[in-house]
Write a protein that holds these residues in place. Structure first.
Motif: not given
Length: 335
Positions: A200-226
């Motif tokens: 859920g957080v990743v989706e918000h991050a994708r929206e927040a960073l949209g249009g910042r010019g990072f589309d070709d060099r920023c990947e969004f990955v969901g998961g659990d660091f544990f």
């Protein structure tokens, strides 16, 4: 006569000052006053408040310099009060609303019982703080605003305080909406980033960073660091993550980072490093908040971070100071 330098009296008086400023933030008074002076009656009408009660709050706010009196029951914003507007850069309105949100207020007021029992009364009553946030969207928005204001000076300082130019890929572990990652990517055009957080957080991050010019060099990955983190990166940034957990859980996270990292990689912990002496430090205040909200979460000294990193196969190589009491801890894998 109350001694203004007495720490006990300052604490007692401070709680009512906080209440007054939080009232102003909750009712949006500063936004209404942005256009110029208003009478208490006018302001109460605009805010949907009880005028006599609001007048008593405004009197206190004038005494502490948030507003000033310009006529009988007429007030205007001071320079300090401008920060409580919701439409200005660095607004503190959300932060104040967080401080008196019922659950957060309960956590702070329950510190004596948390200390008595050795476990967080907030966690016992509400469970995970992050689940608490997720179930309360308005509080989560205010909390994110609060964290963004806190992180603003750090975000601007981080790309110059540390040299990221030698890395190909940086993973921002539990990176939230990606403000820190964005600052580093902007300063390092050849760097690729991975924003790793809950789905859920990743989706918000994708929206927040949209249009910042990072589309070709920023990947969004969901998961659990544990369970694991994305592998193959040159560096892993964990900003205000390890302090949320006790040593056992902190080791689980760091072990997963070490397993994902190449032998020449780097782990970067952005944390508050406590001094070893009695000197004042904002980290000591943050530490009590960790105690109240998480129970097991805590701030640590340099030696404590070095020991924790050592158990996960890292050597602490250096600690770089950052604004607002933060530090960047660099660690390298033990060869």
């Amino acid at each position: 006569m109350i001694d203004s330098n007495d720490p006990i009296w300052n604490a007692i008086i401070g709680i009512t000052r906080l209440g007054a400023m939080a009232t102003m933030a909750e009712l949006g008074c500063a936004d209404h006053l942005a256009g110029g002076p208003m009478s208490v009656t006018e302001l109460a009408g605009a805010c949907g408040a009880h005028a006599p009660s609001l007048g008593r709050v405004m009197r206190e706010l004038a005494a502490i310099g948030i507003v000033r009196t310009v006529g009988p029951d007429v007030y205007e914003l001071t320079e300090n009060g401008q920060a409580l507007r919701g439409d200005v850069p660095g607004s503190m309105r959300g932060a104040l609303r967080v401080m008196v949100e019922p659950g957060y207020w309960y956590a702070m007021g329950s510190i004596p019982e948390t200390v008595r029992r050795g476990r967080s009364m907030f966690a016992e009553r509400f469970g995970s703080f992050y689940d608490y946030l997720a179930e309360r969207p308005e509080f989560e928005r205010n909390f994110n605003d609060y964290m963004r204001v806190r992180a603003a000076s750090i975000s601007s300082a981080l790309p110059t305080a540390y040299d990221f130019s030698g890395f190909g890929t940086l993973v921002d572990v539990a990176g939230g909406r990606g403000h820190l990652l964005a600052a580093v990517l902007e300063a390092n055009p050849r760097l690729r980033g991975v924003l790793f957080d809950r789905e859920g957080v990743v989706e918000h991050a994708r929206e927040a960073l949209g249009g910042r010019g990072f589309d070709d060099r920023c990947e969004f990955v969901g998961g659990d660091f544990f369970r694991g983190v994305p592998d193959g990166a040159d560096a892993y940034l964990l900003a205000s993550i390890i302090h949320n957990w006790d040593d056992d859980d902190g080791l689980r996270i760091l072990d997963n980072v070490r397993a994902a990292m190449a032998d020449n990689g780097r782990v970067l912990l952005l944390e508050t490093v406590l001094p070893d002496d009695d000197s004042p430090h904002i980290g000591k205040e943050f530490d009590l908040r960790m105690l109240a909200l998480f129970g097991s979460g805590k701030e640590r000294t340099r030696d404590e971070y070095a020991a924790l990193l050592g158990k996960s196969g890292f050597t602490l190589s250096r600690v770089l100071p950052l604004p607002v009491g933060a530090s960047l801890i660099e660690a390298i894998p033990v060869q």
